[in-house]
Design a protein around this motif. Structure first.
Motif, PDB file in Angstrom:
ATOM      1  N   SER A   1      -3.377   8.744  -1.056  1.00  0.00           N
ATOM      2  CA  SER A   1      -3.945   8.959   0.281  1.00  0.00           C
ATOM      3  C   SER A   1      -2.919   9.498   1.258  1.00  0.00           C
ATOM      4  N   GLY A   2      -1.655   9.476   0.861  1.00  0.00           N
ATOM      5  CA  GLY A   2      -0.604   9.946   1.753  1.00  0.00           C
ATOM      6  C   GLY A   2      -0.030   8.862   2.634  1.00  0.00           C
ATOM      7  N   PHE A   3      -0.607   7.654   2.571  1.00  0.00           N
ATOM      8  CA  PHE A   3      -0.107   6.564   3.410  1.00  0.00           C
ATOM      9  C   PHE A   3       1.280   6.135   2.951  1.00  0.00           C
ATOM     10  N   ARG A   4       2.229   6.184   3.871  1.00  0.00           N
ATOM     11  CA  ARG A   4       3.586   5.707   3.617  1.00  0.00           C
ATOM     12  C   ARG A   4       4.053   4.926   4.838  1.00  0.00           C
ATOM     13  N   ASP A   5       4.794   3.885   4.625  1.00  0.00           N
ATOM     14  CA  ASP A   5       5.348   3.093   5.720  1.00  0.00           C
ATOM     15  C   ASP A   5       6.766   2.704   5.338  1.00  0.00           C
ATOM     16  N   GLY A   6       7.697   3.567   5.713  1.00  0.00           N
ATOM     17  CA  GLY A   6       9.092   3.335   5.358  1.00  0.00           C
ATOM     18  C   GLY A   6       9.645   2.079   5.989  1.00  0.00           C
ATOM     19  N   ALA A   7       9.231   1.778   7.233  1.00  0.00           N
ATOM     20  CA  ALA A   7       9.741   0.590   7.913  1.00  0.00           C
ATOM     21  C   ALA A   7       9.306  -0.673   7.184  1.00  0.00           C
ATOM     22  N   ALA A   8       8.041  -0.718   6.757  1.00  0.00           N
ATOM     23  CA  ALA A   8       7.556  -1.888   6.027  1.00  0.00           C
ATOM     24  C   ALA A   8       8.274  -2.026   4.684  1.00  0.00           C
TER      25      ALA A   8
ATOM     26  N   LEU B   1       0.835  -1.213   0.000  1.00  0.00           N
ATOM     27  CA  LEU B   1       0.000   0.000   0.000  1.00  0.00           C
ATOM     28  C   LEU B   1       0.863   1.253   0.000  1.00  0.00           C
ATOM     29  N   SER B   2       1.982   1.198   0.714  1.00  0.00           N
ATOM     30  CA  SER B   2       2.900   2.336   0.707  1.00  0.00           C
ATOM     31  C   SER B   2       3.468   2.551  -0.693  1.00  0.00           C
TER      32      SER B   2
END
Length: 874
Positions: free
Chosen positions: A718-725, A617-618
């Protein structure tokens, strides 16, 4: 990213055929889109407008790869804007193509043993309209095959009633403003088509000719000139030299004998002459050469026409009645007999202009024609770009545009044809000249007659952005959709069509330019970068590729090569690769449907998602942002390449594969991944739709139950980001990739299972052990497990038991032999590159080839040593 109002989850699990068959779906899908009015534009809507006109193809034409390329780019832009909520108008239509269409119909008449003169003007024009109705416009059907989302109800033709009114209106206004005039000037003349032709209708090619040097004058007054067109010397009215050329200063102002005639001509001094070229003296034939015409104007020289419209000599004497080429040989022979030939060079290869329609060598000719005074119009067209009202993309093309419009010569707009917009000027018995507007009655009575010429096709097509919207009437469509948002066209007609639209748009629409942006693309070439041509044997009918691989495959291939302003190479194997991509999308969607992927409603909270779910998703949101930025910059190749690698590599090859273990395990994690997979495919299909509309329509409607992806919402970031994932999954990919490479190096089959011990404690990879084992075909370690190869990767350790799988001793022996060969190759390459004598003599490409061999040898050595280090001792 779930803001799509039309999207509804399917009531039950839908099914797709096991294979995608483009021929079965493309035609019915397109007709459904048209019937439902998806491509129509409503001038009354409150949506913001987005307008693009189709560069009108000739009514005589059929779809070629250049059309397919350009149409695909425009279709991608307009489909995306439609999904973004714009009132989108892609305006279709065709050009009457004066000279091309007249030639087609004249050839048809020729088969009946007739000419247009046998029919007369009125009957011939009627015959052309008949041909247009029966045979013209086949390209419209081909556009449907390609998937062009044009507003068919608005289709226009440059000779229809409304556009004819627009042509007559602007001619009258320009005439009244003294921007149209009639004058005798040099033009390009086709002796076969018997008409003036525009610069764009002249094709230049290198021909074998002859360069003849000949003596004019006698005694001390002798001067030598050279020419490739000896027949024009009968019309010479001067010899020109440079004012500072000391060799000829004593001759300037004198008259010298013109051979083969009873005339004497002056020697004039003109700065146009290059004293370094040839003898530094040039013959001046004002009636048959554009440069000579300018010299003649500066020195008040007479203009003597020595050829008629058929390029037959009219000058009195022994050459009268000869064709120009026959006269050329006869005149050279006569000059040779008089001892006036100084030198002859054959063959002499030089650039010669030919009529693009019939390939006849064009003849510069002094002729009475109608002209547009382009000075003030061209200045406005240049200022509109300089002032930022119109942007040219890519920006580096601006210089070419300014070089053209800042040096534009007056435009010859009259053509000696019968098919076209007839010039609205009447002549009276006493020399009267009356220009008639569309609402005015032409003068009648004895002795009055209309001008017999028609207007250049570019005159009417130059009005295209506003005439198609109803101008000169102030229509709702004109108010809504003018100016156009963007013009997408090839850089090759920047000077001709684009410049004329700019001039006419600014003039007719009170200073409002016809478009905000000019997006220029390159030409389609074959896979080796060579121009496509029937004569080269490399021309391709795009319909053949669409029949074989589907329209989406052709479209995607064309877009992947579309860098702004750069030519596009294309080969059939690339189209085949794009077909494989469509099949990959199809199979991935089938997998999702069979595994319960869901769409609609909010996404699960991130706390319930696995790292794999959060990673995809990110990445999805990043791709949405990247694709939007590329669209705004007309970076079609980059946006399609981004989508290709995201869809194929990340979604299909990684996320789908990583999700299989989750789906097999079931439970809440599977439900979350089902929703995430549905979301990812929903958005990916919408992102892909503008470029590959047919396959995405079939898949998206099946997946979501929505009415049509054509009218679905364009995805939003949507702006969703997950750098760790993202970092976690990148590490996982690194481990899997490295072990796969090792397996391949050892000759293991992809499906061959190998016992393995995974040490993942203390790393982010611990939750992924099941996925790692499944993707790498690693079975649990047994009691007899022996680690024969250990791979430390990204903080984890993968120990493999290859006993019973490979013969370690034989593998070490094979690798040692390969290592020795690689080291020998390296030594040989180093020996040559270290030999100064060799480097001094060897061609650059040979040296470069050896450097490449050295680099390859270094890579092989490093790879083989790494493989040996991983193997246990035999």
């Amino acid at each position: 990213m779930t803001d799509n109002a039309q999207q509804q989850p399917p009531a039950s699990t839908p099914e797709l055929p096991t294979q995608y068959a483009p021929a079965d779906v493309e035609g019915p899908l397109y007709e459904r889109w048209v019937e439902r009015g998806y491509f129509e534009a409503d001038a009354k809507s409150g949506k913001p407008p987005y307008t693009v006109v189709i560069p009108p193809p000739n009514v005589t034409g059929s779809l070629h790869l250049g059309h397919a390329f350009e149409h695909t780019l425009i279709d991608a832009l307009t489909r995306r804007k439609r999904m973004q909520g714009y009132e989108t108008l892609w305006q279709p239509g065709m050009d009457h193509a004066g000279i091309a269409t007249q030639n087609v119909v004249e050839r048809e008449l020729g088969k009946e043993g007739k000419s247009r003169h046998d029919l007369g003007r009125e009957a011939f024009v009627e015959r052309v309209w008949q041909w247009k109705g029966e045979s013209g416009g086949q390209i419209s059907g081909q556009m449907r095959r390609l998937g062009d989302g044009v507003a068919w109800s608005r289709e226009r033709f440059t000779m229809d009633e409304g556009l004819s009114q627009a042509v007559q209106t602007i001619f009258k206004r320009l005439y009244d403003d003294e921007l149209i005039y009639r004058a005798e000037r040099i033009i390009n003349w086709c002796p076969r088509c018997l008409t003036a032709i525009s610069d764009i209708e002249v094709e230049y090619q290198d021909d074998d000719g002859e360069l003849v040097s000949m003596k004019y004058g006698d005694g001390d007054d002798t001067i030598v000139v050279a020419t490739t067109r000896a027949e024009t010397m009968l019309g010479d009215t001067a010899v020109a030299v440079h004012p500072e050329d000391e060799r000829y200063k004593h001759l300037v102002g004198k008259f010298i004998k013109l051979p083969l005639t009873d005339r004497s001509i002056p020697v004039v001094a003109d700065e146009h002459v290059d004293p370094e070229f040839g003898t530094g003296a040039v013959k001046v034939t004002p009636a048959h050469d554009p440069n000579d015409f300018e010299i003649g104007q500066r020195h008040n020289l007479p203009s003597i026409t020595v050829m008629d419209e058929h390029a037959v000599i009219t000058a009195h004497g022994p050459f009268q009645g000869l064709d120009r080429l026959e006269a050329r040989s006869a005149i050279v022979a006569a000059l040779r007999a008089e001892g006036r030939i100084v030198a002859e060079k054959r063959p002499y290869v030089h650039s010669v202009g030919h009529c693009s329609r019939c390939k006849t060598t064009i003849e510069p000719r002094l002729s009475m024609q109608w002209w547009v005074k382009v000075g003030p119009l061209a200045k406005a067209a240049g200022d509109a770009v300089r002032d930022g009202k119109v942007k040219i993309h890519p920006q580096e093309m601006e210089k070419r545009y300014f070089d053209w419009v800042d040096n534009l010569h007056d435009w010859c707009i009259s053509r000696q044809l019968w098919w076209g917009h007839r010039i609205p000027v009447w002549y009276g018995p006493d020399g009267e000249v009356v220009c008639v507007g569309p609402d005015e009655e032409p003068p009648a009575g004895e002795g009055w007659h209309q001008d017999t010429d028609v207007l250049d096709t570019w005159f009417s097509s130059g009005l295209w952005p506003f005439s198609t919207l109803g101008w000169p009437e102030q229509t709702e469509s004109l108010a809504k959709f003018y100016p156009n948002s963007v013009l997408v066209t090839g850089y090759d007609i920047l000077f001709f069509w684009v410049a004329r639209m700019m001039m006419f748009g600014l003039y007719a629409m009170d200073g409002t330019p016809p478009f905000h942006t000019i997006a220029l693309h390159g030409m389609v070439r074959d896979q080796f970068g060579k121009k496509m041509s029937k004569s080269f044997g490399n021309a391709v009918n795009p319909l053949d590729w669409m029949d074989k691989y589907g329209s989406d495959a052709l479209r995607f291939t064309l877009v992947r090569g579309a860098n702004p302003g750069v030519d596009v190479p294309i080969g059939e194997d690339w189209v085949q690769g794009s077909r494989n991509f469509a099949n990959k999308i199809w199979n991935a969607t089938r997998f999702a449907l069979m595994n319960g992927a869901t769409v609609g409603g909010p996404l699960p909270d991130a706390s319930r998602m696995s790292a794999t779910d959060r990673w995809i998703l990110s990445r999805l949101n990043s791709v949405v942002a990247e694709v939007d930025a590329y669209y705004e910059d007309f970076q079609f190749a980059k946006l399609s390449d981004t989508l290709f690698h995201f869809a194929w590599d990340e979604v299909f090859d990684w996320y789908v594969e990583l999700s299989k273990t989750t789906f097999q395990a079931g439970g809440e994690a599977a439900e979350v991944s089902q929703r995430v997979l549905g979301e990812v495919l929903d958005v990916t299909l919408r992102l892909l739709h503008p470029v590959v509309p047919f396959v995405t329509e079939t898949l998206w409607t099946t997946l979501t139950g929505g009415e049509s992806v054509v009218i679905a919402d364009w995805p939003a970031d949507s702006g969703f980001r997950d750098g760790a994932a993202e970092r976690e999954i990148e590490t996982l990919q690194q481990v899997i990739t490295e072990v796969r490479r090792f397996r391949a190096d050892q000759g293991l089959q992809p499906g061959q299972r190998v016992p393995a011990r995974l040490t993942l404690d203390g790393t982010a990879l611990a939750p992924h052990e099941a996925a790692i084992r499944q993707l790498l075909r690693l079975q649990p370690e047994g009691e007899s497990f022996t680690a024969t190869a250990t791979l430390p990767v990204a903080g984890a350790t993968v120990a493999l038991d290859l006993s019973g799988t490979i013969d370690v001793a034989a593998e070490r022996k094979r690798l040692a032999k390969d290592l020795a060969a690689a080291e020998k190759e390296k030594a040989q390459a180093n020996g040559k590159l270290g030999n100064e004598a060799f480097l001094a003599k060897a061609p650059d490409h040979v040296v470069e080839k050896i450097r490449t061999r050295l680099a390859k040898a270094d890579e092989d050595i490093a790879r083989i040593k790494a493989q040996l280090d991983r193997l246990p001792e035999a």
